[in-house]
Enzyme design. Sequence first.
Site, PDB file in Angstrom:
ATOM      1  N   LYS A 181       2.156   9.674   1.571  1.00  0.00           N
ATOM      2  CA  LYS A 181       1.015  10.024   1.110  1.00  0.00           C
ATOM      3  C   LYS A 181      -0.338  10.999   1.441  1.00  0.00           C
ATOM      4  CE  LYS A 181      -1.840   7.557  -1.991  1.00  0.00           C
ATOM      5  NZ  LYS A 181      -2.191   5.422  -2.537  1.00  0.00           N
ATOM      6  N   GLU A 190      -0.102 -10.200 -11.740  1.00  0.00           N
ATOM      7  CA  GLU A 190      -0.628 -11.094 -11.757  1.00  0.00           C
ATOM      8  C   GLU A 190      -0.311 -11.632 -12.579  1.00  0.00           C
ATOM      9  OE1 GLU A 190      -2.251  -6.464 -11.662  1.00  0.00           O
ATOM     10  OE2 GLU A 190      -0.733  -7.049 -12.705  1.00  0.00           O
ATOM     11  N   ARG A 236      -2.243  -8.623 -18.671  1.00  0.00           N
ATOM     12  CA  ARG A 236      -0.621  -8.518 -18.026  1.00  0.00           C
ATOM     13  C   ARG A 236      -0.555  -9.770 -18.149  1.00  0.00           C
ATOM     14  NH1 ARG A 236       0.562  -3.304 -14.640  1.00  0.00           N
ATOM     15  NH2 ARG A 236      -1.014  -3.997 -12.740  1.00  0.00           N
TER      16      ARG A 236
END
Length: 641
Positions: free
Chosen positions: A285, A371, A399
């Site tokens: 990244k 979640e 979700r």
Amino acid sequence: MSERPVTPLLDKIDTPADLRTLKPEQLAQLADELRAEMVSAVSVTGGHLGAGLGVVELTTAIHYVFNTPDDKLIWDVGHQAYPHKILTGRRDRIRTLRQAGGLSGFTQRAESEYDPFGAAHSSTSISAAIGFAVANKLAGKPGKGIAVIGDGSMSAGMAYEAMNNAEIAGNRLVVILNDNDMSIAPPVGGLSAYLARMVSSGPFLGLREVLKRFANRLPRPLADAARKTDEFARGMTMGGTLFEELGFYYVGPIDGHNLDHLIPVLENVRDAAQGPILIHVVTKKGHGYAPAEAAADKLHAVQKFDVLTGGQIKPEPGPPSYTGVFAKALVAEAERDPTICAITAAMPTGTGLDKFQQAFPDRIFDVGIAEQHAVTFAAGLAAQGMRPFCAIYSTFLQRAYDQVVHDVAIQNLPVRFAIDRAGLVGADGSTHAGSFDITYLATLPNMVVMAAADEAELVHMVHTAALYDAGPIALRYPRGNGVGVALPETPEQLEIGKGRIVRSGKKVAILSLGTRLEEALKAADRLDAQGLSATVADLRFAKPLDEALIRKLCTSHEVVVTVEEGAVGGLGAHVLTLASDEGLTDAGLKIRTLRLPDIFQAHDKPEKQYAEAGLDADGIVDAVLKALRHNSVGVIGGARA
């Protein structure tokens, strides 16, 4: 800021078809130019930076090898797709990213044929790619489904549900695991690249398929031994047994920044007769931009910045953010109560729980992008006597709705939901807007739903939630800074289901929930100036309603207007139901509900979004004046006429 970079190769590229005219030896230069263009653009607009920097070579290689858009390329989450947008006909608009009327910060079907599937939440790419692949297979059309999924997104169960079903897509499915934290594999080099090319080649894949069929015809002990030998050999050289067990041919790990390694492997996979195939690509990244490489967060998300130094242009200091106020208040509660713990779904910094982690490292749990698990885990903690705060963005809590209903509300367990990013969120647009939580929570029996009008109210609500053990309770608060009120030295425990009168009047009553209170007070000032005396109430609770207060205001005012930062079905619907059940409208009372319009609002500055929704002072005044011009009870839909 700096001048635009010199990009002679990139200037020739409008679509991937142009990219495919280049020679392989030109691709490294193109990738360098693409990275420079992305850095230059994001320095002007702000947005996600580190993730896109990490996939520049991978993006280039995919579009070079595969026949996009016939091959459907799906980026998981989508915030790493800026280089993809530049290469797919949108370079001329790349400096409009996340601006009003400009490009989305995520993939969006309406934006380009090269965005076949919209994504801003994680872990959906493999399921969607299987859908595209199987649809083409059934229709007899060419085209693969290509999912690029980061290892963070692989922490969500949906990705594994999809992989378990991937065999139906056959060789039309390619999954590229973008491992940008090197959390799965060791560093890679020439040997692993050679092995990846070898095992992705047609002869090797064909040989493995023949051997697999042969092993299936052997007596079971011999067949099991053959499979174990194959797994051992692959495990010794390159790993990937888990993915093979799920039905994939595993290839990797390979260096995601080395085009000489990437291109041959992708070509082999493109032409493979067997499948589905998972390619394990290791990237970094922030790669290729020194300030990002040096930053702890790899400059994941940035404000406008100086290209040379990476220094971000910070806004003028103002009141503390709601997220920061929540975090500080929760730490204070945890200092008083050792049963308080915190749960986050891969967002410790975004929810402010990194501060809680510093203070109480044993009482915070980051469950990854999961979640559903987070909510049921919190339910288990609550059932065993702990006081869990489950801090999740409003849009992500969607979700886990079945878990909220089945595991928390039905069992009446005292889970505390700290709902960040409630309401509209500006540049992140409709996918991240917290539009629906009032509606989907306030409809549930046993649930308490609070909304903070300002940062001081948020402190009181954190304290109230910490002390509330009678069942589940939620507190919602927006993105951004508070309004500048003084924070209380000692928090107050609010009475459940009781609002407050902020300003008294006689003709108009404005019932506010959440941070529209400031606009409601401005509207009251303007109405007073027109001789329309206005009461303003901060209801504090969407569930349970302060029925006594609402009844009083409905029977003593000619017009009642509800104001909320949520979709239809929330506070306004509950107030209308109460008024209907009790016949409060029979005496000519005019009730109007102001809420978010029944559309997915595009990205823009939050103040403009709320103005378009009619949820600013002008919109409130307009609603009152229109109500006074009509004698019937009605509803104003949210968007200004």
